[in-house]
Write a protein that holds these residues in place. Structure first.
Motif, PDB file in Angstrom:
ATOM      1  N   CYS A  59      49.771  35.318  36.772  1.00 46.03           N
ATOM      2  CA  CYS A  59      48.407  35.847  36.921  1.00 46.03           C
ATOM      3  C   CYS A  59      48.318  37.229  36.267  1.00 46.03           C
ATOM      4  CB  CYS A  59      48.048  35.961  38.402  1.00 46.03           C
ATOM      5  SG  CYS A  59      46.465  36.800  38.653  1.00 46.03           S
ATOM      6  N   PRO A  60      47.463  37.415  35.257  1.00 49.92           N
ATOM      7  CA  PRO A  60      47.345  38.718  34.604  1.00 49.92           C
ATOM      8  C   PRO A  60      46.942  39.841  35.562  1.00 49.92           C
ATOM      9  CG  PRO A  60      46.296  37.022  33.288  1.00 49.92           C
ATOM     10  CD  PRO A  60      46.647  36.392  34.596  1.00 49.92           C
ATOM     11  N   LEU A  61      46.301  39.495  36.668  1.00 50.56           N
ATOM     12  CA  LEU A  61      45.910  40.524  37.636  1.00 50.56           C
ATOM     13  C   LEU A  61      47.061  40.881  38.572  1.00 50.56           C
ATOM     14  CD1 LEU A  61      42.385  39.145  38.476  1.00 50.56           C
ATOM     15  CD2 LEU A  61      42.842  41.454  37.647  1.00 50.56           C
ATOM     16  N   PHE A  93      34.678  34.729  40.833  1.00 50.76           N
ATOM     17  CA  PHE A  93      34.573  34.278  39.433  1.00 50.76           C
ATOM     18  C   PHE A  93      35.869  33.539  39.045  1.00 50.76           C
ATOM     19  CE2 PHE A  93      32.051  38.471  38.515  1.00 50.76           C
ATOM     20  CZ  PHE A  93      31.009  38.033  39.307  1.00 50.76           C
ATOM     21  N   THR A  94      36.989  34.190  39.267  1.00 51.73           N
ATOM     22  CA  THR A  94      38.266  33.570  38.857  1.00 51.73           C
ATOM     23  C   THR A  94      38.557  32.327  39.704  1.00 51.73           C
ATOM     24  OG1 THR A  94      39.337  35.226  40.243  1.00 51.73           O
ATOM     25  CG2 THR A  94      39.404  35.581  37.863  1.00 51.73           C
ATOM     26  N   GLY A  95      38.221  32.365  40.991  1.00 50.03           N
ATOM     27  CA  GLY A  95      38.491  31.220  41.863  1.00 50.03           C
ATOM     28  C   GLY A  95      37.727  29.978  41.425  1.00 50.03           C
ATOM     29  N   ALA A 100      43.911  29.132  35.789  1.00 47.71           N
ATOM     30  CA  ALA A 100      45.014  29.248  36.748  1.00 47.71           C
ATOM     31  C   ALA A 100      46.408  29.213  36.107  1.00 47.71           C
ATOM     32  CB  ALA A 100      44.874  28.189  37.845  1.00 47.71           C
ATOM     33  N   PRO A 101      46.692  30.174  35.232  1.00 40.26           N
ATOM     34  CA  PRO A 101      48.070  30.271  34.718  1.00 40.26           C
ATOM     35  C   PRO A 101      49.082  30.531  35.841  1.00 40.26           C
ATOM     36  CG  PRO A 101      46.762  32.198  34.052  1.00 40.26           C
ATOM     37  CD  PRO A 101      45.816  31.205  34.638  1.00 40.26           C
ATOM     38  N   CYS A 102      48.600  31.051  36.977  1.00 40.95           N
ATOM     39  CA  CYS A 102      49.482  31.252  38.144  1.00 40.95           C
ATOM     40  C   CYS A 102      50.089  29.919  38.587  1.00 40.95           C
ATOM     41  CB  CYS A 102      48.678  31.850  39.303  1.00 40.95           C
ATOM     42  SG  CYS A 102      47.208  30.877  39.692  1.00 40.95           S
ATOM     43  N   ILE A 117      46.619  27.328  44.144  1.00 41.13           N
ATOM     44  CA  ILE A 117      46.377  28.770  44.297  1.00 41.13           C
ATOM     45  C   ILE A 117      44.897  29.116  44.074  1.00 41.13           C
ATOM     46  CG2 ILE A 117      46.964  31.037  43.362  1.00 41.13           C
ATOM     47  CD1 ILE A 117      49.711  29.813  42.551  1.00 41.13           C
ATOM     48  N   LYS A 118      44.339  28.530  43.026  1.00 34.52           N
ATOM     49  CA  LYS A 118      42.941  28.849  42.686  1.00 34.52           C
ATOM     50  C   LYS A 118      41.987  28.410  43.814  1.00 34.52           C
ATOM     51  CE  LYS A 118      39.745  27.226  39.172  1.00 34.52           C
ATOM     52  NZ  LYS A 118      39.632  26.610  37.848  1.00 34.52           N
ATOM     53  N   ASN A 119      42.247  27.248  44.381  1.00 39.65           N
ATOM     54  CA  ASN A 119      41.423  26.775  45.506  1.00 39.65           C
ATOM     55  C   ASN A 119      41.559  27.676  46.717  1.00 39.65           C
ATOM     56  OD1 ASN A 119      41.421  23.091  45.224  1.00 39.65           O
ATOM     57  ND2 ASN A 119      40.504  24.679  43.968  1.00 39.65           N
ATOM     58  N   VAL A 120      42.771  28.183  46.964  1.00 42.57           N
ATOM     59  CA  VAL A 120      42.955  29.108  48.099  1.00 42.57           C
ATOM     60  C   VAL A 120      42.158  30.378  47.819  1.00 42.57           C
ATOM     61  CG1 VAL A 120      44.599  30.430  49.493  1.00 42.57           C
ATOM     62  CG2 VAL A 120      45.270  28.180  48.618  1.00 42.57           C
ATOM     63  N   GLU A 121      42.249  30.849  46.577  1.00 43.25           N
ATOM     64  CA  GLU A 121      41.536  32.081  46.204  1.00 43.25           C
ATOM     65  C   GLU A 121      40.028  31.944  46.462  1.00 43.25           C
ATOM     66  OE1 GLU A 121      41.743  33.008  41.978  1.00 43.25           O
ATOM     67  OE2 GLU A 121      41.592  35.125  42.431  1.00 43.25           O
ATOM     68  N   VAL A 122      39.454  30.850  45.999  1.00 37.12           N
ATOM     69  CA  VAL A 122      37.999  30.711  46.149  1.00 37.12           C
ATOM     70  C   VAL A 122      37.620  30.516  47.620  1.00 37.12           C
ATOM     71  CG1 VAL A 122      37.645  28.206  45.789  1.00 37.12           C
ATOM     72  CG2 VAL A 122      35.982  29.819  44.937  1.00 37.12           C
ATOM     73  N   ILE A 455      38.439  35.180  31.603  1.00 34.71           N
ATOM     74  CA  ILE A 455      37.851  36.074  32.595  1.00 34.71           C
ATOM     75  C   ILE A 455      38.937  36.886  33.309  1.00 34.71           C
ATOM     76  CG2 ILE A 455      36.603  36.073  34.802  1.00 34.71           C
ATOM     77  CD1 ILE A 455      35.230  33.443  33.543  1.00 34.71           C
ATOM     78  N   VAL A 456      40.029  36.238  33.659  1.00 33.77           N
ATOM     79  CA  VAL A 456      41.072  36.944  34.409  1.00 33.77           C
ATOM     80  C   VAL A 456      41.657  38.084  33.570  1.00 33.77           C
ATOM     81  CG1 VAL A 456      42.885  35.273  33.753  1.00 33.77           C
ATOM     82  CG2 VAL A 456      43.170  36.654  35.789  1.00 33.77           C
ATOM     83  N   TRP A 457      41.784  37.873  32.261  1.00 31.26           N
ATOM     84  CA  TRP A 457      42.284  38.953  31.394  1.00 31.26           C
ATOM     85  C   TRP A 457      41.235  40.052  31.284  1.00 31.26           C
ATOM     86  CZ3 TRP A 457      47.157  39.661  29.844  1.00 31.26           C
ATOM     87  CH2 TRP A 457      48.025  38.570  29.822  1.00 31.26           C
TER      88      TRP A 457
HETATM   89  S1  SF4 Z   1      43.467  31.464  39.516  1.00 31.83           S
HETATM   90 FE1  SF4 Z   1      43.437  33.461  40.528  1.00 31.83          FE
HETATM   91  S2  SF4 Z   1      45.578  33.893  41.049  1.00 31.83           S
HETATM   92 FE2  SF4 Z   1      45.575  32.269  39.488  1.00 31.83          FE
HETATM   93  S3  SF4 Z   1      45.759  33.329  37.493  1.00 31.83           S
HETATM   94 FE3  SF4 Z   1      43.588  33.033  37.883  1.00 31.83          FE
HETATM   95  S4  SF4 Z   1      42.957  34.949  38.919  1.00 31.83           S
HETATM   96 FE4  SF4 Z   1      45.190  34.859  39.034  1.00 31.83          FE
END
Ligand code: SF4
Ligand SMILES: Cc1cc2nc3c(=O)[nH]c(=O)nc-3n(C[C@H](O)[C@H](O)[C@H](O)COP(=O)(O)OP(=O)(O)OC[C@H]3O[C@@H](n4cnc5c(N)ncnc54)[C@H](O)[C@@H]3O)c2cc1C
Length: 492
Positions: A59-61, A93-95, A100-102, A117-122, A455-457
């Motif tokens: 995750c770039p963040l 937005f990211t969720g 989801a490169p994470c 992971i992305k579903n948990v985030e959102v 968007i994440v970048w």
């Molecule tokens: S889905 Fe969320 S945790 Fe995964 S890379 Fe994108 S911003 Fe990061």
């Protein structure tokens, strides 16, 4: 650790989508509302809380994924939201939109389906909004310094929020009539409903960020004036110049850039127009370009009632499994079936467009309407793309959208020239390790500096550039800077 046996006892389950027949009749998000809530805590419990969580690097963040997975598993949504916001200004937005490169870097993914992971985030952020946990965080004191942010996409918004919270007085200038950049007018409503942007903007306004729409820096306000008025400037103007296809027939009516087509469809959803002046209704639609932008054109054409939708891609069809040269934990190029592709249409790989044919101009027209697209198969030979003789054919095309990427920041408005900005070898605005351009006090973040990205970048760039600006203004900074300008996705 969330559930020590979670990854052994629970299989991967993702958000459910609404039936195709139902969702193509509306523009709402494609997911079944509320479908994640009953399953998401158990899904978060699949996280192994690895000693070295590679998802952090994916995750770039640098999102603190195992930490918020643990809270989500325990249903401590408030703590989960606090951890999520520690690194990400806009998880809604990211969720919804991140590729989801994470998840490609998730350790569980080595021999099992990765954690969702992305579903948990959102889920965490949607819960947080619903429960009133997302509140304005205005600064305790003002620095007396002023910053202008040019562009209101995810990079500009992230930089603005960080700098406002650090106590600076921030004004965001946007040439469009609404805030959001490509989130607003590129990405269609069915991928992310715009109400998510609107409530974030309200939070930012309440924190003190000011927004000025329909102001194009370079045209409406020149660079010198902006520099005189503000102590620092962040250029987050995106890479909005579309790549063209200069083949015979390009000038015909009905051949449009994707970013001419998609914003109009979004304007219908905003209530500005009743019907888009460029509509797919009843037409044979061809989308040139196999990426996200192309998929958005496909989904939009379905909803507008296209007679047929064909998507062309010059590269060969990717495989369903990782290539040997894209091993875990890198982000692999895989065959992706987006929600738009589930809805129908044909995808043709390894083809190149040779020309368009059209009707004779009607009265009042200088050029005719596009009627067909001629394509030819291509293959890689000695690392070069070559046309395969004898494979040319024509397909019906009454609306063509060009979704072949973007070449860089718009220079037509004088922005680059007026500031006297240096460009890098790819034509993006050059910057140093602090995101500073060659002009004192002028910084650059997002696609304008990185080139067309994600968007994440963009959020990560906005956060990092904000730290550079904060240090420039005050000599020090406590702001989080997740990436350097030269950082790229994990590769081997
Ligand atoms: S889905 Fe969320 S945790 Fe995964 S890379 Fe994108 S911003 Fe990061
Ligand atoms: C159709 C489409 C779909 C996409 N889908 C996804 C996706 O699903 N997931 C994903 O991660 N990424 C996606 N992307 C990529 C992603 O949207 C971008 O990488 C991201 O928005 C870049 O953010 P940014 O803030 O740098 O620039 P942008 O979002 O491009 O915002 C730049 C803003 O600056 C404004 N501006 C430019 N010049 C000036 C000026 N002189 N004065 C004032 N304002 C100015 C522009 O009007 C624009 O609003 C998509 C891109 C497109 C085109």
């Amino acid at each position: 650790m969330a559930d020590p046996k979670g990854f052994l006892t629970t299989g991967r389950e993702v958000a459910r989508t609404r039936p195709v027949g139902e969702r193509v009749k509306d523009w709402n998000e494609v997911y079944v509302p509320g479908s994640l809530l009953p399953i998401i805590s158990k899904q978060a419990g699949r996280c192994m809380d690895c000693g070295i969580p590679f998802c952090h690097n994916g995750c770039p963040l640098g999102n603190l994924i195992p930490e918020w997975n643990d809270y989500a598993y325990r249903e401590d949504w408030s703590a989960a939201s606090e951890r999520l916001h520690a690194t990400n200004n806009f998880p809604e937005f990211t969720g919804r939109l991140c590729p989801a490169p994470c998840e490609s870097a998730c350790v569980l993914g080595i021999n099992q389906p990765a954690v969702t992971i992305k579903n948990v985030e959102v889920s965490i952020i949607d819960k947080a909004w619903d429960s009133g946990d997302v509140t304005p965080q205005p600064p305790e004191r003002l620095s007396g310094k002023t910053v202008a942010v040019i562009g209101s996409g995810p990079a500009g918004l992230a930089a603005a929020q960080q700098l406002t919270r650090a106590g600076h007085t921030v004004v965001v200038y946007e040439r469009a009539d609404r805030i959001g950049g490509l989130l607003r007018y590129g990405i269609p409503e069915f991928k992310m409903e715009k109400s998510h942007i609107n409530r974030r903007i309200e939070q930012m306004r309440a924190e003190g960020t000011k927004f000025r729409t329909e102001v194009e820096i370079g045209k409406d306000i020149d660079a010198a004036k902006l520099r005189r008025r503000y102590d620092a400037v962040v250029i987050a103007a995106g890479a909005t110049v579309s790549r063209d296809l200069p083949v015979p027939g390009r000038e015909l009516n009905g051949v449009h850039f994707a970013m001419e087509y998609l914003p109009l469809a979004n304007k219908v959803q905003e209530g500005d127009l009743t019907v888009s002046p460029i509509t797919a209704r009843g037409k044979h639609v061809v989308v040139i370009g196999g990426g996200d932008t192309g998929a958005d054109c496909v989904g939009t054409a379905h909803r507008q009632g296209a007679a047929s939708v064909t998507q062309l891609e010059i590269m060969p069809q990717p495989g369903a499994e990782r290539n040997a040269n894209q091993p875990w934990p890198t982000f692999p190029m895989l065959y992706k079936v987006t929600s738009a592709h589930e809805e129908g249409g044909e995808r043709i790989y390894s083809v190149s467009t040779t020309h368009f044919e059209g009707s004779a101009p009607e009265e009042g027209q200088t050029v005719g309407n596009v009627r067909s697209l001629h394509l030819i198969e291509v293959e890689f030979k000695d690392g070069k793309l070559e046309q395969k003789a004898g494979t040319e054919r024509a397909i019906p095309a009454e609306l063509v959208t060009l979704a072949m990427g973007f070449t860089g920041t718009d220079q037509a408005n004088g922005l680059v020239q007026q500031f006297g900005l240096e460009l890098d070898e790819r034509g993006n605005i050059a910057r140093d390790d602090d995101y500073a351009t060659n002009v004192d006090g002028v910084y650059v973040a997002g696609d304008a500096g990185r080139g067309q990205s994600l968007i994440v970048w963009a959020i990560a760039e906005g956060r990092s550039a904000a730290r550079g600006v904060d240090r420039f203004l005050t000599g020090t900074s406590a702001l989080h800077a997740p990436i350097r300008p030269t950082d790229r996705s994990l590769t081997v």
